[in-house]
Design a protein around this motif. Structure first.
Motif, PDB file in Angstrom:
ATOM      1  N   VAL A 153      18.863  -7.131  77.703  1.00 24.96           N
ATOM      2  CA  VAL A 153      20.293  -7.076  77.414  1.00 24.96           C
ATOM      3  C   VAL A 153      20.901  -8.427  77.750  1.00 24.96           C
ATOM      4  O   VAL A 153      20.554  -9.054  78.751  1.00 24.96           O
ATOM      5  CB  VAL A 153      20.978  -5.958  78.215  1.00 24.96           C
ATOM      6  N   LEU A 154      21.783  -8.907  76.857  1.00 23.22           N
ATOM      7  CA  LEU A 154      22.452 -10.198  77.017  1.00 23.22           C
ATOM      8  C   LEU A 154      23.861  -9.976  77.555  1.00 23.22           C
ATOM      9  O   LEU A 154      24.626  -9.197  77.002  1.00 23.22           O
ATOM     10  CB  LEU A 154      22.531 -10.927  75.669  1.00 23.22           C
ATOM     11  N   TYR A 155      24.194 -10.678  78.635  1.00 29.52           N
ATOM     12  CA  TYR A 155      25.534 -10.610  79.237  1.00 29.52           C
ATOM     13  C   TYR A 155      26.225 -11.953  79.032  1.00 29.52           C
ATOM     14  O   TYR A 155      25.683 -12.999  79.373  1.00 29.52           O
ATOM     15  CB  TYR A 155      25.418 -10.313  80.723  1.00 29.52           C
ATOM     16  N   ILE A 156      27.394 -11.897  78.449  1.00 25.07           N
ATOM     17  CA  ILE A 156      28.209 -13.104  78.249  1.00 25.07           C
ATOM     18  C   ILE A 156      29.603 -12.807  78.765  1.00 25.07           C
ATOM     19  O   ILE A 156      30.196 -11.777  78.449  1.00 25.07           O
ATOM     20  CB  ILE A 156      28.285 -13.506  76.763  1.00 25.07           C
ATOM     21  N   LYS A 157      30.149 -13.745  79.528  1.00 21.19           N
ATOM     22  CA  LYS A 157      31.502 -13.622  80.076  1.00 21.19           C
ATOM     23  C   LYS A 157      32.284 -14.859  79.676  1.00 21.19           C
ATOM     24  O   LYS A 157      31.904 -15.978  80.019  1.00 21.19           O
ATOM     25  CB  LYS A 157      31.450 -13.497  81.591  1.00 21.19           C
ATOM     26  N   ILE A 158      33.350 -14.649  78.887  1.00 26.27           N
ATOM     27  CA  ILE A 158      34.142 -15.775  78.403  1.00 26.27           C
ATOM     28  C   ILE A 158      35.572 -15.653  78.892  1.00 26.27           C
ATOM     29  O   ILE A 158      35.996 -14.605  79.383  1.00 26.27           O
ATOM     30  CB  ILE A 158      34.117 -15.858  76.859  1.00 26.27           C
ATOM     31  N   ASP A 159      36.293 -16.760  78.746  1.00 27.52           N
ATOM     32  CA  ASP A 159      37.701 -16.827  79.150  1.00 27.52           C
ATOM     33  C   ASP A 159      38.555 -16.080  78.136  1.00 27.52           C
ATOM     34  O   ASP A 159      38.536 -16.393  76.951  1.00 27.52           O
ATOM     35  CB  ASP A 159      38.130 -18.291  79.254  1.00 27.52           C
ATOM     36  N   GLY A 160      39.289 -15.079  78.598  1.00 27.93           N
ATOM     37  CA  GLY A 160      40.138 -14.297  77.693  1.00 27.93           C
ATOM     38  C   GLY A 160      41.579 -14.729  77.691  1.00 27.93           C
ATOM     39  O   GLY A 160      42.420 -14.082  77.080  1.00 27.93           O
ATOM     40  N   GLY A 161      41.882 -15.821  78.386  1.00 28.67           N
ATOM     41  CA  GLY A 161      43.283 -16.255  78.453  1.00 28.67           C
ATOM     42  C   GLY A 161      43.826 -16.659  77.104  1.00 28.67           C
ATOM     43  O   GLY A 161      44.978 -16.384  76.772  1.00 28.67           O
ATOM     44  N   VAL A 162      42.988 -17.341  76.295  1.00 26.11           N
ATOM     45  CA  VAL A 162      43.443 -17.789  74.967  1.00 26.11           C
ATOM     46  C   VAL A 162      43.726 -16.589  74.078  1.00 26.11           C
ATOM     47  O   VAL A 162      44.715 -16.549  73.337  1.00 26.11           O
ATOM     48  CB  VAL A 162      42.373 -18.699  74.336  1.00 26.11           C
TER      49      VAL A 162
END
Length: 903
Positions: A153-162
């Motif tokens: 399983v691939l986990y990606i965490k990105i900035d959601g501010g935009v």
């Protein structure tokens, strides 16, 4: 305030404003939700792409350790990324210490709550929006499958501010637009209502005020409008005119009554007492006009007005002399009163008979059906049109059969009961569509208008109404509806086809972009694999060549001049240095440089190369080729590594010479430098605004085949004879050097020649240096003093460093691992540590340096490695390391750098 809210235009405006606010609020909530859902859907598709690529083997699992690659792929700021096994243990991560740890350990508290119901079989991507420490994040867990088998399983965490800002912007824009729309429409409504209605209402009120004070000659001006207000104004004018006319008539009647007392008519009226009423009516009608005086008798018709009744007339005859006034009043007034009453009843009966005849004519000849139902539900009256409409011969036969068989006029019993109830509750209904049943059972469409008939006490006694056949109208409406429906369907079909065509074009474009991205990723993986292989090979070769170069230097240093062995040792040293240059070329495949970048002039580097011995040798081998230069005199400096810029120019010039040689004709190579400034707002294909240095090399050789253009930068891709004229790494090293300098390269090639255009960012600050590519043949050691700890896992490198340092006058200590060096420093202090970068399987150079700095915070160290300057080297230098030296180094380089660092 009360006067303000009692204004009709204000009430209308407030009503419209409320409706607009409600509609815009509903529409705003609906469409902002749609926009936000579309943003979330596009974001999910984008951040789930890496998992799809990894599952299809289009993306290597090892790339997870490089967060920059994922940021370039997703064009989003990535805070974390790793791959976990189905058991939940991490086995690919940018941080090695995470491997083997369960992935939930690195989730935020919000993520754990949101993912707590997710098992590791993962039927689909799981995406959550959460907030940690008042910062918005977006996390996704995506399954990685090999066909149907779950591999991780691939986990990606990105900035959601935009994303959150984009959603707020959508809502803010719609809110502001709604306020502006409400304000403008309300203002326009106020102006229109004030312009169209308020002046006319004020005029009407002013006229009525004058009428109230007794002025009946005034009229409302401009009452010719066709709307309801214009109709009201005309009715008011007619009412004022009727009031004025009736007032005038009343005055005339009063004047006639006053003149009756003095009229000399009693003698004439006394002769009429014994006559018949009919004779009196004729005579009176010829001698007097009702409601007028004697002076009006000759001007108007003598027919009396039956609506007004008979008043006492003025008759122009005289009574016999001697007759008293009492006798006249005794007989004349009762007689005239009886005649007046008789005439009034006779005229009223005549009018009633005429009205009844007129009503019967209208009732019988009416096109619409007319009926009357008693209060207990019996059909009392029906006209011929209704009987014909319902399929009966006469109205009598219809009423008899309806009442005898208790038939229903308004469809079934339930429908008729509902209609009767509605009529009784509302008092009347108008144009209600019903479906009556004919005598033959056929039901047709009709329009019903009815009202409740009441007696003098207000009790309902019957229901009267009319029915119009609207079957033809309904048929036309159905045809029109079917036509409009078909037209709308065709339009919707056309729009759908157009939208599908647009979507297909967008899909084709997306697939093409995805294919290009996949090819670039495959190329990047290939380059990364080649770079890793080249880096490893270069490291091993540098360690081997270090022994060749350094031992040859030591032999030359120790042998006296004139010894024959010096020639052999010098050959060994030269061969080792040439081999080191080849290894340096291999290291460019890793896109890393071991030298610091400084501001330099490209004109100086080109001039140094064109004056070098290697270019002179190249020119002697190709005497038919001429090189022309065109340099910008005020050329901007560039921030770069002179050695790699020198190799870039050298490879491009050699490439142009070989292209001209293939034509077997005289040729010319032109080298051009110039400045380029991209102003703000100016569009450029590959560069942002700023100042750049442009380097062009133009030849009139055979050119490059169009099928080969997309492969020219690939390693080992060459059309030359391998081992004779090239290795296939020349343009690869050129491209890597340009990328390392944040530049761009373009190539235009045809049958008449080729043009390479290199664009490098200018460096407008810093001290300029000129490039000197001459080999430092001086092997003299720079003597020094102090204690040095040599840390290297390679015994040969430790021995070479010890020999050079002892010859230079230093006290040398040796350690074969980072752990041993840390242990040594716990009990002793040295002036400097000569530290190798890679010492597997233990601590590397950065870890060793950080551990020693915790013991001795001011400890100086010099880092050496056979690799290029990579991320670990940069981190070590940023942590306070004094310098970096790439293997193989010369005795002079090491001793000089030591002297510089320790001074």
């Amino acid at each position: 305030m009360k006067k303000f809210f009692s204004s009709i235009p204000i009430k209308i405006c407030i009503s419209i404003l409320g409706i607009e606010t409600f509609l815009l609020t509903v529409m705003g909530y609906h469409y902002t939700q749609k926009f936000c859902e579309e943003i979330d859907r596009n974001l999910k598709n984008k951040i789930s792409m890496p998992a799809a690529l990894l599952s299809k083997r289009a993306l290597n699992l090892n790339t997870v350790v490089n967060i920059d690659s994922f940021e370039n792929l997703l064009q989003e700021k990535i805070h974390d990324v790793f791959i976990a096994k189905p058991s939940g243990l991490i086995y690919y991560s940018a941080l090695p210490e995470r491997e083997g740890v369960h992935y939930e350990r690195y989730l935020d508290e919000d993520e754990r709550k949101l993912f707590q119901k997710i098992n590791l079989h993962f039927s689909d991507q799981q995406i959550v929006f959460h907030q940690h420490k008042k910062i918005n994040f977006i996390s996704i867990l995506s399954p990685l499958r090999n066909r149907t088998h779950l591999i991780g399983v691939l986990y990606i965490k990105i900035d959601g501010g935009v994303i959150a800002a984009r959603k707020k912007e959508v809502m803010r824009v719609f809110f502001i637009g709604s306020l502006i729309t409400i304000f403008l429409t309300s203002l326009l409504e106020v102006l229109l209502l004030h312009y169209l209605f308020v002046p006319r209402i004020n005029k009407t009120r002013a006229v009525l005020s004058l009428v109230e004070r007794g002025n009946l000659s005034v009229r409302i001006p401009q009452a010719n409008s066709l709307d309801q207000l214009g109709s009201l104004m005309r009715h008011v004018n007619r009412m004022i005119a009727a009031t004025e006319r009736n007032t005038r008539l009343l005055k005339m009647v009063n004047e006639a009554g006053a003149s009756f007392v003095t009229a000399n008519t009693l003698d004439k009226l006394s002769e009429l007492i014994n006559k018949e009423v009919t004779d009196l009516q004729v005579y009176v009608s010829k001698t007097a006009r009702l409601g007028t005086g004697y002076q009006e008798k000759k001007k108007h018709s003598l027919d009396p007005d039956p609506d007004q009744g008979f008043l006492l007339p003025s008759i122009g005859t005289s009574y016999k002399k001697g007759r008293s006034e009492g006798d006249e009043e005794k007989y004349l007034f009762p007689l005239l009163s009886m005649a007046n009453s008789a005439f009034f009843r006779l005229r009223s009966w005549q009018k009633t008979r005429d009205a009844e005849k007129k009503y019967r004519t209208l009732f019988s000849s009416a096109v619409e059906g007319i009926f009357s139902y008693t209060i207990d539900g019996m059909l009392e009256v029906a006209n011929p049109s209704l009987a014909k409409m319902m399929g009966y011969d006469t109205p009598e036969s219809m009423t008899d059969q309806f009442n005898r068989e208790r038939r229903l006029l308004f469809g079934n019993e339930e429908e008729q009961e509902k209609l009767f109830t509605r009529i009784h509750e509302q008092g009347q209904i108008q144009d209600v569509e019903i479906r009556p049943r004919r005598a033959d059972g056929f039901r047709f469409w009709a329009s019903l208008t009815a009202h409740v008939k009441k007696d003098q006490e207000g009790k309902p006694i019957a229901i009267d109404g009319r029915i119009a056949n609207i079957e033809e109208r309904k048929r036309r409406e159905k045809i029109e509806y079917d036509y409009l429906t078909a037209q709308a369907a065709n339009q919707a079909k056309s729009e759908m086809l157009g939208e599908l065509e647009t979507k297909n074009q967008e899909l084709e474009k997306t697939l093409a972009e995805l294919h290009d991205t996949q090819l670039r990723m495959i190329q990047a993986e290939r380059m990364a694999a080649i770079g890793m292989t080249a880096s490893g090979v270069a490291h091993d070769l540098n360690n081997i060549l270090a022994g060749v170069v350094n031992y040859a230097e030591l032999i030359l240093y120790q042998l006296p001049d004139g010894t024959k062995m010096r020639i052999s040792a010098q050959c060994i040293l030269d061969s080792g240095k040439r081999a080191a240059d080849v290894v340096a070329d291999l290291l460019t495949l890793t896109r890393g440089t071991a030298q610091n970048r400084i501001p330099v002039l490209l004109n100086s580097i080109i001039t140094e190369y064109l004056e070098s011995a290697e270019f002179q040798y190249l020119s002697e081998q190709h005497p038919h080729i001429h090189v022309a230069t065109s340099f910008a005199q005020d050329l901007f400096p560039v921030l770069g590594v002179p050695v790699y810029l020198h190799k870039m120019i050298m490879n491009l010039v050699i490439n142009s010479f070989e292209a001209i040689e293939a034509t077997e004709n005289k040729g010319e190579v032109e080298v051009i430098t110039e400045n380029m400034i991209i102003l703000p707002g100016e569009e450029h294909s590959s560069r942002d605004e700023g100042e750049y240095v442009v380097f062009k090399i133009i030849d009139n050789g055979a050119g490059i085949d169009q099928s080969d253009l997309k492969h020219i930068y690939e390693p080992f891709y060459t059309k030359k004879a391998l081992g004779r004229s090239g290795t296939g790494l020349g343009l690869t090293m050129v491209q890597n050097a340009i990328i390392e300098h944040n530049g761009t390269i373009e190539v235009n090639s045809h049958e008449q020649g080729t043009v390479f255009i290199i664009c490098l960012p200018a460096a407008m600050e810093g001290k300029l240096d000129t490039f000197d590519n001459k080999n430092d043949e001086e092997s003299m050691l720079v003597e020094g003093s102090g204690s040095i700890l040599v840390v290297d896992d390679n015994p040969t490198m430790r021995e070479i460093a010890q020999c050079i340092l002892e010859e230079s006058g230093y006290t040398v200590y040796l350690a074969q691992s980072g752990e041993e060096a840390v242990q040594f420093c716990q009990g002793q202090v040295v002036d400097l540590i000569l530290l190798d970068m890679l010492m597997p399987p233990g601590m590397n150079g950065r870890q060793t340096f950080e551990a020693i700095r915790r013991i001795h915070p001011q400890q100086k160290a010099l880092l050496v490695s056979g690799y290029s300057e990579d991320v670990e080297v940069q981190k070590t230098l940023e942590a306070g390391c004094s310098g970096f030296l790439k293997k193989p180094y010369s005795m002079s380089q090491l001793s000089r750098l030591l002297k510089q660092v320790m001074s």
